[in-house]
Structure formats: C-alpha cells, structure tokens
Design an enzyme around this catalytic site. Structure first.
Site, mmCIF file in Angstrom:
data_model
loop_
_atom_site.group_PDB
_atom_site.id
_atom_site.type_symbol
_atom_site.label_atom_id
_atom_site.label_comp_id
_atom_site.label_asym_id
_atom_site.label_seq_id
_atom_site.Cartn_x
_atom_site.Cartn_y
_atom_site.Cartn_z
ATOM 1 N N ASP A 59 44.585 30.144 47.000
ATOM 2 C CA ASP A 59 44.330 31.366 47.408
ATOM 3 C C ASP A 59 43.657 31.263 48.981
ATOM 4 O O ASP A 59 43.782 31.952 49.911
ATOM 5 C CB ASP A 59 43.463 32.478 46.862
ATOM 6 C CG ASP A 59 44.260 32.861 45.481
ATOM 7 O OD1 ASP A 59 45.361 33.129 45.776
ATOM 8 O OD2 ASP A 59 43.803 33.037 44.444
ATOM 9 N N GLY A 60 42.778 30.133 48.990
ATOM 10 C CA GLY A 60 42.169 29.566 50.131
ATOM 11 C C GLY A 60 42.856 29.540 51.316
ATOM 12 O O GLY A 60 42.992 29.933 52.414
ATOM 13 N N ASN A 79 39.687 39.607 51.574
ATOM 14 C CA ASN A 79 38.864 39.409 50.389
ATOM 15 C C ASN A 79 37.597 40.241 50.457
ATOM 16 O O ASN A 79 37.411 41.334 49.715
ATOM 17 C CB ASN A 79 38.342 38.136 50.170
ATOM 18 C CG ASN A 79 39.421 37.169 49.193
ATOM 19 O OD1 ASN A 79 40.214 37.778 48.477
ATOM 20 N ND2 ASN A 79 39.032 35.911 48.726
ATOM 21 N N GLU A 80 36.687 39.703 51.574
ATOM 22 C CA GLU A 80 35.459 40.640 51.794
ATOM 23 C C GLU A 80 34.641 40.174 52.879
ATOM 24 O O GLU A 80 35.428 39.017 53.436
ATOM 25 C CB GLU A 80 34.666 40.174 50.415
ATOM 26 C CG GLU A 80 33.877 39.025 50.205
ATOM 27 C CD GLU A 80 34.837 37.767 49.927
ATOM 28 O OE1 GLU A 80 35.089 37.006 50.759
ATOM 29 O OE2 GLU A 80 35.200 37.701 48.706
ATOM 30 N N ARG A 85 17.104 46.010 50.334
ATOM 31 C CA ARG A 85 16.210 44.699 50.432
ATOM 32 C C ARG A 85 16.686 43.720 49.420
ATOM 33 O O ARG A 85 16.615 43.930 48.225
ATOM 34 C CB ARG A 85 14.579 44.891 50.366
ATOM 35 C CG ARG A 85 14.061 45.518 51.252
ATOM 36 C CD ARG A 85 12.660 45.935 50.998
ATOM 37 N NE ARG A 85 12.378 47.062 51.924
ATOM 38 C CZ ARG A 85 11.494 46.824 52.717
ATOM 39 N NH1 ARG A 85 11.005 45.993 53.196
ATOM 40 N NH2 ARG A 85 11.415 48.065 53.627
ATOM 41 N N ASP A 100 19.089 39.828 48.907
ATOM 42 C CA ASP A 100 19.980 38.635 49.453
ATOM 43 C C ASP A 100 20.923 39.244 50.330
ATOM 44 O O ASP A 100 21.139 38.402 51.193
ATOM 45 C CB ASP A 100 20.380 37.720 48.040
ATOM 46 C CG ASP A 100 19.418 36.797 47.610
ATOM 47 O OD1 ASP A 100 18.140 36.988 47.938
ATOM 48 O OD2 ASP A 100 19.667 36.056 46.586
ATOM 49 N N ALA A 151 21.499 40.419 44.346
ATOM 50 C CA ALA A 151 19.989 40.236 44.169
ATOM 51 C C ALA A 151 18.854 41.299 44.945
ATOM 52 O O ALA A 151 18.078 40.887 45.691
ATOM 53 C CB ALA A 151 19.461 39.057 44.453
HETATM 54 P P1 NAP Z 1 36.608 28.606 47.584
HETATM 55 O O1 NAP Z 1 35.263 28.009 47.205
HETATM 56 O O2 NAP Z 1 37.836 27.268 47.224
HETATM 57 O O3 NAP Z 1 37.120 29.585 46.649
HETATM 58 C C1 NAP Z 1 36.188 30.089 45.320
HETATM 59 C C2 NAP Z 1 37.519 30.522 44.308
HETATM 60 O O4 NAP Z 1 37.733 31.695 44.618
HETATM 61 C C3 NAP Z 1 38.647 29.444 44.494
HETATM 62 O O5 NAP Z 1 38.991 29.204 43.223
HETATM 63 C C4 NAP Z 1 39.682 30.540 45.109
HETATM 64 O O6 NAP Z 1 41.027 30.216 44.842
HETATM 65 C C5 NAP Z 1 39.289 31.693 44.687
HETATM 66 N N1 NAP Z 1 39.900 32.963 45.128
HETATM 67 C C6 NAP Z 1 39.872 33.365 46.399
HETATM 68 N N2 NAP Z 1 40.378 34.642 46.837
HETATM 69 C C7 NAP Z 1 40.536 35.104 45.462
HETATM 70 C C8 NAP Z 1 40.978 36.288 44.953
HETATM 71 N N3 NAP Z 1 41.329 37.129 45.892
HETATM 72 N N4 NAP Z 1 40.891 36.603 43.740
HETATM 73 C C9 NAP Z 1 40.509 35.691 42.866
HETATM 74 N N5 NAP Z 1 40.133 34.249 43.114
HETATM 75 C C10 NAP Z 1 40.270 34.123 44.304
HETATM 76 O O7 NAP Z 1 36.900 29.050 48.780
HETATM 77 P P2 NAP Z 1 38.208 29.694 49.684
HETATM 78 O O8 NAP Z 1 39.274 29.030 48.791
HETATM 79 O O9 NAP Z 1 38.185 29.298 51.096
HETATM 80 O O10 NAP Z 1 38.072 31.336 49.320
HETATM 81 C C11 NAP Z 1 37.264 31.984 49.901
HETATM 82 C C12 NAP Z 1 36.893 32.927 49.023
HETATM 83 O O11 NAP Z 1 36.423 32.501 47.688
HETATM 84 C C13 NAP Z 1 35.805 33.815 49.297
HETATM 85 O O12 NAP Z 1 36.507 35.031 50.196
HETATM 86 C C14 NAP Z 1 35.248 34.487 48.133
HETATM 87 O O13 NAP Z 1 35.783 35.506 47.704
HETATM 88 C C15 NAP Z 1 35.633 33.427 47.027
HETATM 89 N N6 NAP Z 1 34.599 32.714 46.549
HETATM 90 C C16 NAP Z 1 33.924 33.173 45.436
HETATM 91 C C17 NAP Z 1 32.971 32.576 44.929
HETATM 92 C C18 NAP Z 1 32.332 33.009 43.511
HETATM 93 O O14 NAP Z 1 33.168 33.776 42.777
HETATM 94 N N7 NAP Z 1 31.334 32.937 43.013
HETATM 95 C C19 NAP Z 1 32.085 31.605 45.503
HETATM 96 C C20 NAP Z 1 32.382 31.398 46.845
HETATM 97 C C21 NAP Z 1 33.683 31.808 47.463
HETATM 98 P P3 NAP Z 1 41.715 28.792 45.132
HETATM 99 O O15 NAP Z 1 41.133 27.661 44.547
HETATM 100 O O16 NAP Z 1 43.144 29.170 44.729
HETATM 101 O O17 NAP Z 1 41.815 28.694 46.801
HETATM 102 MN MN MN Z 2 39.925 27.337 47.900
#
Ligand code: NAP
Ligand code: MN
Length: 269
Positions: A45-46, A122-123, A148, A150, A185
């Site tokens: 997805d990234g 995404n966001e 107020r 994070d 938070a």
């Molecule tokens: P990443 O650290 O690899 O992403 C974290 C996880 O979120 C990965 O498993 C990614 O899938 C998954 N993901 C991305 N978009 C998603 C969606 N629409 N629905 C469900 N899962 C999704 O970072 P990245 O690949 O660059 O992706 C960035 C996105 O990761 C951000 O937009 C944020 O939403 C999400 N993220 C989530 C968390 C959390 O849940 N705590 C933390 C950091 C970031 P892939 O492994 O297939 O890439």
């Molecule tokens: Mn990823």
C-alpha cells in the site's frame, strides 16, 4: 493505451515490473511515465501511495491498480500469481473505473507566503515535534472545541483502515463522501475539554484548525511529513478531485477489511 509501472524497488517487485512491462509492450501498449492512463504499482500500500502522489497532478486521466508483493493490501489487491491474468485483462478489456474520495488540506501561512494545497489518499496528521498542539477547531465556520494533545488525524474513507484505525476511528466505506477526525491523546480535564470521539464530516462541511500558541507544526500527508512554520490555519475537507481505480473484477471493500483484519480464511471461521 499508455501505462506506467511503479515498483517498490525490491528484487521481487522489480521482476514483476519487468515481466508486466515486457508483456504489455508486446500487446501493443505504450510505456509513458509522463502522462499514463494506467498506473500499476507493484509493492505494498505504501508503494501505491507513492504512485498516487507521483501522478496526483493528472488524476482525471490516470487510473490506478496495485499488485502486492507482500501481504494483502487495501490498494494493492492483486497477487503476484494473478499477474498473467491481469496482463491479459489490461491488454484486452476496457476497464471499469471505481472512484474513491480524497482529502484536501490547505495550509495558510500567517502572512506573505502563499498557501499550500495538498491531496491525501489516506490521511493528514497534524502534530508538533515538542509538547502538545493547541488549536481551535472550527466546523463549518463555527467554533467546535479547543484541542490540546498530541495531534489530530484527518482521514479519507479508504484511509480509515490505516492510521485512523489504530487511533480508534471507525472504518468508513469509500462510497461515502466524508472525512474523519480522530484525536491523538487529547488532554481532557476540568480545564481542557474535547469531544473525545471520532467525528465524521460530510463533503459540504469544512474543518478549520487555528493555532493558539505555537504556530509551527509537523504535518503529514500520507507518507510524507514536513515542518510548517507560521501557520495561520489548516483547512480540511473532502476534495473535489477523486482517485480512480481500474477494476477488472469485484473485490468488495468489506472483503478486503475482513481478509486483512479478521480472517483470510474465505470459507468462514
Ligand atoms: P508503513 O509504515 O509501511 O505503513 C504502515 C502499515 O499501514 C503498512 O502495513 C501499510 O501497508 C499499511 N497501510 C497503508 N495504507 C493503508 C490503508 N489505506 N489501509 C490499511 N493499511 C494501510 O508506511 P507506508 O507504507 O509508507 O504507508 C503510510 C501509511 O501507513 C500512512 O498513511 C498511515 O496511514 C499508515 N501508518 C499506520 C500506522 C499505524 O497503524 N499505527 C503507523 C504508521 C503509518 P503496506 O505494508 O502494504 O505498505
Ligand atoms: Mn509500507
């Protein structure tokens, strides 16, 4: 038809990219990384997020599709085993388009500089590198609360399964034109008070965040984060643009949710 392939860059994804490119060229399609009609992402997805941002300036004419080389993705939902089938589908059939809503973020500076506009798939997250963020939250032109904590996460329906879900937000079907605000938070005591629940805004409601004290924020748009100084306001709403997915077979959103988060056993249990 003009196509482009964006690979995650690992060996497996690069190999799939090379195979797909070769076959699609043999089928008479044209490789064009400037203005593709179809953008194929190979990775996770990234990688899909990266592909989206690379062609965010031509969303009207570009459709996206994702092949996942890791686990099942929300955007990358074709497996490497299905690549041959997908190549034939792309070469032979006119594809159906499914559209999902996007988030528009406009960051306005205090003075002088020009405002900046971003689209998120995404966001967007608004945080600070030190201490808490403090801002007034206005919804549809009226004061709603002083936040107020994070930070705040404002997500699209298709992003509702990403960071938003980790913050306790609800999963929204992407046929619903909405954005969701989730708190990170928040400080809640006798002095400070926020709603405490995720808020879901319809497409005709705008959310405006106005900094109270500190004007410098870490703002993320999907996988990019940057520091913004002298921020006067951050405006969020459903964008008028939409992302277009090329669909060759149905794979309903709730199936993807179930297979990703509940069980990948298609026969129940
Ligand atoms: P990443 O650290 O690899 O992403 C974290 C996880 O979120 C990965 O498993 C990614 O899938 C998954 N993901 C991305 N978009 C998603 C969606 N629409 N629905 C469900 N899962 C999704 O970072 P990245 O690949 O660059 O992706 C960035 C996105 O990761 C951000 O937009 C944020 O939403 C999400 N993220 C989530 C968390 C959390 O849940 N705590 C933390 C950091 C970031 P892939 O492994 O297939 O890439
Ligand atoms: Mn990823």
């Amino acid at each position: 038809m003009k196509f482009v392939i964006v690979s995650k860059g690992d060996e497996r994804s690069n190999k799939i990219k090379a195979t797909m490119k070769q076959y699609l060229l043999e089928f008479g399609l044209e490789y064009d990384d400037e203005k593709p009609e179809l953008c194929i992402s190979v990775g996770g997805d990234g990688t899909f997020l990266e592909a989206f941002h690379r062609y965010v300036h031509c969303l009207k004419s570009t459709a996206f599709i994702g092949v996942h080389t890791g686990h099942l993705g929300f955007y990358a939902d074709w497996t490497p085993n299905e690549v041959e089938k997908l190549i034939i589908e792309i070469a032979k059939t006119p594809f159906q388009i499914v559209e999902y809503p996007l988030l528009e973020v406009i960051i306005r500076p205090q003075s002088g500089e020009k405002e900046e506009r971003f689209l998120a798939l995404n966001e967007s997250m608004i945080k600070t590198s030190e201490g808490s963020v403090v801002f007034d939250v206005e919804i549809k032109g009226e004061h709603f609360e002083t936040f107020r904590g994070d930070g705040l996460c404002i997500s699209t329906p298709s992003g509702s399964t990403a960071y938003n879900k980790a913050l306790g937000g609800g999963i929204i079907h992407p046929s619903i034109e909405a954005i969701q605000l989730t708190e990170m938070a928040s400080i809640n005591n006798r002095v400070f008070r926020t709603i405490g629940s995720p808020l879901i805004l319809p497409s005709h409601h705008t959310c405006l965040l106005k900094p109270m004290v500190e004007k410098s924020f870490l703002i993320s748009i999907d996988h990019f984060t940057a520091n913004f100084n002298n921020v006067k306001s951050i405006q969020c709403r459903v964008a008028k643009e939409r992302v277009r997915f090329a669909r060759f077979r149905p794979f309903p959103f709730w199936h993807r949710v179930r297979e990703s988060f509940v069980s990948d056993d298609k026969h129940g249990g």
